[in-house]
Design an enzyme around this catalytic site. Structure first.
Site, PDB file in Angstrom:
ATOM      1  N   PRO A 131      55.285  43.339  22.336  1.00 56.51           N
ATOM      2  CA  PRO A 131      56.547  42.581  22.391  1.00 56.51           C
ATOM      3  C   PRO A 131      57.750  43.326  21.806  1.00 56.51           C
ATOM      4  O   PRO A 131      58.869  42.848  21.919  1.00 56.51           O
ATOM      5  CB  PRO A 131      56.224  41.335  21.556  1.00 56.51           C
ATOM      6  N   GLY A 132      57.523  44.495  21.176  1.00 58.44           N
ATOM      7  CA  GLY A 132      58.713  45.257  20.806  1.00 58.44           C
ATOM      8  C   GLY A 132      58.798  45.744  19.361  1.00 58.44           C
ATOM      9  O   GLY A 132      59.872  46.121  18.904  1.00 58.44           O
ATOM     10  N   GLY A 133      57.682  45.754  18.667  1.00 58.02           N
ATOM     11  CA  GLY A 133      57.704  46.208  17.258  1.00 58.02           C
ATOM     12  C   GLY A 133      58.201  47.640  17.114  1.00 58.02           C
ATOM     13  O   GLY A 133      58.996  47.937  16.214  1.00 58.02           O
ATOM     14  N   ASP A 141      52.089  53.215  22.441  1.00 56.75           N
ATOM     15  CA  ASP A 141      51.089  52.450  21.693  1.00 56.75           C
ATOM     16  C   ASP A 141      50.138  51.739  22.670  1.00 56.75           C
ATOM     17  O   ASP A 141      49.637  50.655  22.388  1.00 56.75           O
ATOM     18  CB  ASP A 141      51.838  51.424  20.804  1.00 56.75           C
ATOM     19  N   LYS A 175      43.288  55.952  20.212  1.00 56.97           N
ATOM     20  CA  LYS A 175      42.349  54.919  19.768  1.00 56.97           C
ATOM     21  C   LYS A 175      40.952  55.535  19.673  1.00 56.97           C
ATOM     22  O   LYS A 175      40.561  56.329  20.531  1.00 56.97           O
ATOM     23  CB  LYS A 175      42.337  53.739  20.754  1.00 56.97           C
TER      24      LYS A 175
HETATM   25  C1  LIG Z   1      49.309  47.293  21.156  1.00 59.07           C
HETATM   26  S1  LIG Z   1      50.412  46.653  22.302  1.00 59.07           S
HETATM   27  C2  LIG Z   1      51.903  47.417  21.873  1.00 59.07           C
HETATM   28  C3  LIG Z   1      52.577  46.796  20.691  1.00 59.07           C
HETATM   29  C4  LIG Z   1      53.969  47.331  20.496  1.00 59.07           C
HETATM   30  N1  LIG Z   1      53.929  48.762  20.133  1.00 59.07           N
HETATM   31  C5  LIG Z   1      54.691  46.587  19.405  1.00 59.07           C
HETATM   32  O1  LIG Z   1      54.976  47.203  18.359  1.00 59.07           O
HETATM   33  O2  LIG Z   1      55.003  45.406  19.571  1.00 59.07           O
HETATM   34  C6  LIG Z   1      49.977  47.476  23.748  1.00 59.07           C
HETATM   35  C7  LIG Z   1      50.865  47.155  24.919  1.00 59.07           C
HETATM   36  O3  LIG Z   1      50.549  48.094  25.963  1.00 59.07           O
HETATM   37  C8  LIG Z   1      50.741  47.440  27.197  1.00 59.07           C
HETATM   38  N2  LIG Z   1      50.044  48.241  28.206  1.00 59.07           N
HETATM   39  C9  LIG Z   1      48.714  48.383  28.421  1.00 59.07           C
HETATM   40  N3  LIG Z   1      48.488  49.226  29.458  1.00 59.07           N
HETATM   41  C10 LIG Z   1      49.718  49.641  29.870  1.00 59.07           C
HETATM   42  C11 LIG Z   1      50.141  50.528  30.894  1.00 59.07           C
HETATM   43  N4  LIG Z   1      49.284  51.185  31.677  1.00 59.07           N
HETATM   44  N5  LIG Z   1      51.476  50.699  31.042  1.00 59.07           N
HETATM   45  C12 LIG Z   1      52.374  50.063  30.256  1.00 59.07           C
HETATM   46  N6  LIG Z   1      52.010  49.218  29.282  1.00 59.07           N
HETATM   47  C13 LIG Z   1      50.701  49.005  29.091  1.00 59.07           C
HETATM   48  C14 LIG Z   1      50.241  46.045  26.975  1.00 59.07           C
HETATM   49  O4  LIG Z   1      50.844  45.176  27.903  1.00 59.07           O
HETATM   50  C15 LIG Z   1      50.657  45.784  25.532  1.00 59.07           C
HETATM   51  O5  LIG Z   1      51.864  45.086  25.500  1.00 59.07           O
END
Ligand SMILES: C[S@@+](CC[C@H](N)C(=O)[O-])C[C@H]1O[C@@H](n2cnc3c(N)ncnc32)[C@H](O)[C@@H]1O
Length: 361
Positions: free
Chosen positions: A218-220, A272, A301
């Site tokens: 969501p945007g952290g 991330d 990861k």
């Molecule tokens: C761990 S969360 C990120 C949290 C974010 N860094 C924050 O601080 O709020 C991982 C995100 O990666 C996205 N995601 C997973 N596979 C993806 C892809 N192939 N392309 C773009 N986003 C992807 C998911 O929708 C999810 O929102």
């Protein structure tokens, strides 16, 4: 002093030990690691007097991936009736320190000793400053670490600020900003603290710079970039926090982060996305190798067993991509305090002067 004590994330003692073993071997210094599963501590013993100190000087702490903090010293048994006197005696055999840090392992057992370390903190500081083994005015002197394994056993050690983590136990005191959309925000902030020297923040994370955040929702992480007044392209099929979008500094693109190519080169790429480390390292190699960004921070990861080997392989892959592209860059990994089963990787193109923001074909 024949021993280094290293703090790590509980469960990563094997990785910390393997890394120290390999690095001490590479430096030609004999030593062995002593580990206990989930203890969050690793002892690295160098039997030859002077070798532990030599090893600490030859290694750069910031090159260690799994160690959060380290200190050079020895273990001491302390009787419950008077813990302070033997500690003072032990300190008389080491260097003068600028301050004292009371530590425990980052485990439940360690946390259970918080009351004891709190109780001992003031009397120890008073005794150590009175005996002049701690002199706060000597700012270039090492820090004294007193790491309590139990109420009766303590590691008395020293670390030098220029070659150690700046926080007791290597745990930064960072707070989730009130308006940040997720706790993950701390990962990027901690990564900057680790990989970017404080006096370079204003030039390397400057207002008006551009960044791409892959897997942003969501945007952290985007919040941290926006907080530095950067313009951010946030790539994620998921929704971004409306408050961030209101800043006017964020463009949200709903797309696959692995397929995304920026229209122009950017200063930063951060990622991330939870995926296989091999995919993440290939993505990183592509972005830096093709000159799409100047600096990048990405998570690898590590749900697998061979975690140390996996990280080394990822770093090798990234390095191979950069070599193939003829790009000189620094590549470093660290398991940050905010990292769970993962490490954070940072790459920075070294001939930054030649990096220009330009359109990509
Ligand atoms: C761990 S969360 C990120 C949290 C974010 N860094 C924050 O601080 O709020 C991982 C995100 O990666 C996205 N995601 C997973 N596979 C993806 C892809 N192939 N392309 C773009 N986003 C992807 C998911 O929708 C999810 O929102």
């Amino acid at each position: 002093m024949r021993e280094l004590l290293l703090h790590c994330r509980p469960g990563f003692e094997g990785e910390t030990a393997a890394e120290m073993q390999e690095l001490s071997g590479a430096k030609g210094i004999a030593g062995y690691a002593v580990t206990k599963d989930n203890s969050a501590l690793v002892r690295f013993v160098c039997p030859q007097e002077g070798d532990a100190e030599r090893l600490m000087t030859k290694l750069r702490f910031r090159d260690l991936i799994f160690a959060r903090q380290w200190a050079l010293g020895e273990w001491l048994d302390v009787p419950v009736e008077d813990r302070i006197s033997p500690i003072i005696t032990a300190c008389s055999k080491g260097p003068i320190a600028s301050c004292v840090w009371l530590e425990t392992a980052d485990t439940n057992d360690g946390k259970a000793m918080a009351a004891l370390t709190k109780k001992l903190s003031r009397p120890l500081e008073t005794a150590l400053t009175k005996t002049r083994f701690v002199r706060p005015a000597k700012t270039d002197a090492p820090r004294l670490h007193l790491c309590f394994e139990s109420g009766q056993r303590v590691f008395v050690g020293w670390s030098w600020a220029s070659n150690a983590a700046p926080w007791p136990m290597g745990i930064p005191r960072l707070k989730v900003p009130r308006d940040a959309p997720s706790r993950s925000t701390l990962k990027l902030e901690e990564a900057w603290h680790h990989f970017v020297p404080r006096d370079e923040w204003d030039s390397r994370m400057a207002p008006g710079m551009t960044a791409v955040d892959l897997g942003a929702a969501p945007g952290g992480w985007t919040w941290q970039l926006v907080n530095r007044h950067m313009n951010v392209i946030a790539v994620d099929n998921g929704p971004m926090a409306p408050s961030l979008m209101d800043s006017g500094q964020v463009e949200h693109i709903q797309a696959d982060g692995y397929m995304f190519k920026p229209k122009r080169t950017v200063h930063w790429m951060v990622c991330d996305i939870v995926d296989k480390p091999a995919r993440s390292s290939a993505l990183l190699g592509r972005w830096i190798g093709r000159g799409w960004c100047r600096e990048a921070i990405i998570n690898f990861k590590l749900p697998m067993k061979q975690r140390y080997q996996e990280v080394m392989q990822c770093m090798e892959h990234v390095q191979a991509d950069l070599d193939a592209a003829g790009i000189k860059a620094s590549v470093a990994c660290k398991q940050l305090y905010s990292d769970r089963e993962e490490v954070t990787c940072h790459v920075r193109v070294l001939h930054a002067g030649s990096f220009k923001i330009q359109a990509l074909g």
